[in-house]
Design an enzyme around this catalytic site. Structure first.
Site, PDB file in Angstrom:
ATOM      1  N   LYS A 291      -7.650   5.463  -4.074  1.00 30.33           N
ATOM      2  CA  LYS A 291      -6.276   5.363  -4.555  1.00 30.33           C
ATOM      3  C   LYS A 291      -6.111   6.216  -5.805  1.00 30.33           C
ATOM      4  O   LYS A 291      -6.971   6.239  -6.681  1.00 30.33           O
ATOM      5  CB  LYS A 291      -5.923   3.906  -4.878  1.00 30.33           C
ATOM      6  CG  LYS A 291      -5.793   3.018  -3.661  1.00 30.33           C
ATOM      7  CD  LYS A 291      -5.349   1.607  -4.014  1.00 30.33           C
ATOM      8  CE  LYS A 291      -3.881   1.544  -4.350  1.00 30.33           C
ATOM      9  NZ  LYS A 291      -3.380   0.152  -4.454  1.00 30.33           N
ATOM     10  N   GLU A 377      -1.342 -14.718   3.987  1.00 27.78           N
ATOM     11  CA  GLU A 377      -0.458 -15.787   3.521  1.00 27.78           C
ATOM     12  C   GLU A 377      -0.595 -17.059   4.349  1.00 27.78           C
ATOM     13  O   GLU A 377      -0.498 -18.165   3.812  1.00 27.78           O
ATOM     14  CB  GLU A 377       0.999 -15.297   3.538  1.00 27.78           C
ATOM     15  CG  GLU A 377       1.316 -14.208   2.532  1.00 27.78           C
ATOM     16  CD  GLU A 377       1.015 -12.805   3.051  1.00 27.78           C
ATOM     17  OE1 GLU A 377       1.263 -11.841   2.302  1.00 27.78           O
ATOM     18  OE2 GLU A 377       0.534 -12.681   4.201  1.00 27.78           O
ATOM     19  N   ARG A 405       5.981 -15.084   5.883  1.00 36.19           N
ATOM     20  CA  ARG A 405       4.918 -14.790   6.836  1.00 36.19           C
ATOM     21  C   ARG A 405       4.096 -16.027   7.176  1.00 36.19           C
ATOM     22  O   ARG A 405       3.293 -16.009   8.098  1.00 36.19           O
ATOM     23  CB  ARG A 405       4.009 -13.699   6.260  1.00 36.19           C
ATOM     24  CG  ARG A 405       4.716 -12.368   6.076  1.00 36.19           C
ATOM     25  CD  ARG A 405       3.979 -11.445   5.109  1.00 36.19           C
ATOM     26  NE  ARG A 405       2.682 -11.041   5.567  1.00 36.19           N
ATOM     27  CZ  ARG A 405       2.443  -9.958   6.302  1.00 36.19           C
ATOM     28  NH1 ARG A 405       3.444  -9.182   6.684  1.00 36.19           N
ATOM     29  NH2 ARG A 405       1.220  -9.638   6.656  1.00 36.19           N
TER      30      ARG A 405
END
Length: 656
Positions: A291, A377, A405
């Site tokens: 990243k 989640e 979710r």
């Protein structure tokens, strides 16, 4: 886009001639390397002026260039997971002339959007959806007997979600031709990559190797069953030991990798081999990236440069306004720390968002009581339910949009069993630049409809502290507190919150003509509206409901019976707080009984029944009619309407 859009001495001469991906298909690798460098610089320059997600996009610059060079997009479908890594993709696909409108009102979305470009094959704001969507597209292609490729790019933590493995399992069992690229940008799976791993990846993705593999399998089939199984297992596990892909092989994928995702000399031949091997089933290519690659500040701090405000390119310093009040996120974190100091049964759970929810601060103080479960989640909620069943006080800190979710788990594992799981819902209401995929529009509706739930909404940061204390103290069932994105309103904060009486609101100012009943962050606008109404000679009450469930029925009854007009105000979708107020008033006969001398006309204000586009939050609330002027307009409209009693008497007279 015209040539005059760019100066003659442009720092991006190659990128300047790219109008769409077809312009890069004939470029040689050395030219593509320069193009990638220019694309990275353009991405940094654009995000420095708009803000947005930076680190993830910088990590896939070379991969983006390679994909559009090797595959015939948009006929070949590319499905990006989440979408916050697609700024370089947007630049290459005809949107460079609008890239500095990114996340601005009326500008480009920060995520993929099908309406925005034919190159955005599938829209996404949440993670871990790409493989499922890609498999659906691949099956549709096969049913139509078409030949184009379907490629899913998943990474940036998205492989921690169960949905990704459900899709991998389904794809492996179907045997459908599908290419999945695992963008491993945190080294969570792969060993360090280099020349040897690149060589192995080219070898095992090549047609000669795969043909030889088929011959070996054919020979093995001539052996007895035990020897045949041994030969197949030996080949599979040898490849697994060399590349780390045994898990994906077991799921039915042909695994290739790991490959250095920043080295086009390694990446291009492997992608071409995979593209040209038309007879394969599902293939997983494992690329390793970093990243923020190519921009030192982002490489050094990938968490702080995941999402950024505008910044100085040279120093990397982000330009942030000075806050006049602490953020709701930090207030929640400090309130939870205060509760955990008091009780060692308080624990905190996040789904891969420790800094976004403030639980990084909680973890510094209580590392053994903080659990980051990854982008999972559903697991987070049921994990919390298990803790609650054993007498702990779990707080699931999660964005409102992400709790969607895990709704089945909220219903089945928490509400049905009446377990005291506490939900802290950050980013409730509209969220500005992140747009409709991240707006916390629905939680009041989907939580307040469930039996056993206590649902609160904080009007300011002090109220948030009290509501965190209320959740901690409430052991009779599940509870939730919602609060907005951004900074508080500047009220004084207690050292520790005090538990509130369940289902009881408060009155902030008394009036006689109009009542404004607010739930959550619009209270400040209600107070502004009341000031203006008073100037018009309209005496106005302002009340803070605090609770969407259970309702303060005594307060609501009083407001309806003693005012000419009542307006409910909430930062949520239709079917929420206002609907519950109306249901209660109807059930009690307060809107149609002549016995009530002066029943009020009621108006309910909530978010429009649409997905609101990204923009400036203040302007978005103005458009929604949830600012002071919108509240005044609704109050005056209710006041001008005939009373329920008068309307009833008129209808009776007309009938006679």
């Amino acid at each position: 886009m015209q040539e005059e859009d760019f100066p003659i001495t442009s720092p991006t001469p190659l990128l300047d001639v790219v109008r769409d991906p077809s312009d890069i298909r004939e470029m040689i690798p050395e030219t593509l390397k320069q193009l990638a460098d220019e694309l990275r610089e353009e991405t940094i320059a654009a995000v420095s002026s708009t803000g947005g997600h930076l680190g993830a996009g910088l990590g896939v610059v070379e991969l983006t260039v390679a994909l559009h060079h090797v595959f015939n997009t948009p006929e070949d479908r590319i499905i990006w997971d989440v979408g916050h890594q697609t700024y370089p993709h947007k630049i290459l696909t005809g949107r460079r002339n609008r890239i500095r409108t990114l996340r601005q009102p009326g500008g480009l979305s920060g995520f993929c959007r099908r309406e925005e470009s034919e190159y955005d094959a599938f829209g996404a704001g949440h993670s871990s959806t790409s493989i499922s969507a890609a498999l659906g597209m691949a099956v549709a292609r096969d049913m139509r007997k078409e030949k184009h490729e379907v490629v899913a790019i998943i990474g940036d933590g998205a492989m921690s979600a169960g949905m990704a493995y459900e899709a991998l399992n389904n794809a492996g069992s179907l045997g459908t031709r599908l290419i999945v690229i695992l963008n491993d940008n945190d080294m969570s799976i792969a060993p360090p990559v280099g020349a040897m791993s690149a060589y192995l990846s080219r070898l095992i993705s090549s047609h000669p190797y795969r043909s030889l593999r088929h011959i070996a399998k054919a020979v093995a089939n001539k052996f007895s069953a035990p020897l045949m199984r041994a030969a197949k297992n030996a080949e599979k596990y040898m490849r697994g030991m060399a590349t780390g892909g045994t898990l994906f092989e077991e799921l039915g994928f042909y695994y290739v990798g790991p490959v250095d995702g920043h080295n086009l000399d390694h990446l291009l031949p492997v992608l071409k081999n995979i593209r040209d091997e038309k007879n394969s089933g599902p293939v997983l290519l494992h690329v390793v990236t970093k990243k923020g690659h190519g921009y030192a500040p982002a490489e050094a701090s990938d968490d702080k440069y995941h999402g950024v405000s505008t910044f100085d390119i040279v120093t990397g310093t982000q330009k942030k306004s000075v806050a006049s009040a602490p953020s709701y996120t930090n207030v929640f974190a400090n309130a939870l720390i205060a509760e955990a100091e008091y009780s060692d049964t308080v624990v905190a759970i996040t789904a891969a968002m420790p800094s976004g929810t403030g639980l990084d601060l909680f973890a510094q103080r209580f590392p053994d009581r903080t659990f980051d479960v990854g982008i999972a989640e559903q697991h987070a909620v049921t994990f919390a339910a298990g803790l609650a069943a054993e007498g702990y006080r779990p707080f699931v800190a999660i964005y409102s949009t992400f709790l969607q979710r895990a709704y089945d788990q909220v219903v089945h594992d928490v509400a049905v069993q009446n377990l005291p799981v506490r939900f802290a819902l950050d980013r409730a209401g509209l969220v500005g630049a992140d747009g409709p995929t991240h707006a916390g529009s629905f939680d009041i509706t989907y939580l307040a409809t469930l039996p056993n739930f206590v649902v609160m909404a904080a009007a300011d940061e002090a109220e948030l502290m009290h509501m965190v204390a209320t959740c901690a103290a409430y052991d009779s069932g599940p509870s939730a507190v919602r609060y907005p994105r951004g900074d508080g309103v500047g009220v004084a904060l207690p050292v520790r919150g005090e538990p509130l009486p369940i289902g009881k609101g408060r009155i902030l100012r008394e009036g006689r003509k109009i009542a404004l009943l607010s739930l959550g962050g619009r209270l400040k606008e209600c107070l502004k509206a009341a000031e203006e109404l008073e100037k018009m000679g309209l005496s106005t009450t302002v009340a803070d409901a605090r609770f969407a469930k259970p309702l303060d029925e005594e307060l609501i009854t009083r407001l309806i019976k003693t005012h000419d007009a009542v307006v409910t105000v909430e930062e949520g979708a239709v079917g929420g707080f206002g609907a519950h107020v109306l249901a209660f008033a109807t059930r009690e006969g307060m809107l149609d009984q002549v016995a009530i001398k002066r029943p009020a006309n009621i108006r309910t204000l909530f978010l429009p029944d649409e997905f609101m586009e990204h923009g400036n939050p203040q302007a978005m609330y103005e458009e929604a009619g949830l600012n002071a002027s919108g509240i005044i307009e609704a109050a005056l409209a209710a006041l001008r309407a005939p009373t329920q009693t008068a309307a009833r008497n008129r209808n009776v007279a007309e009938a006679v």
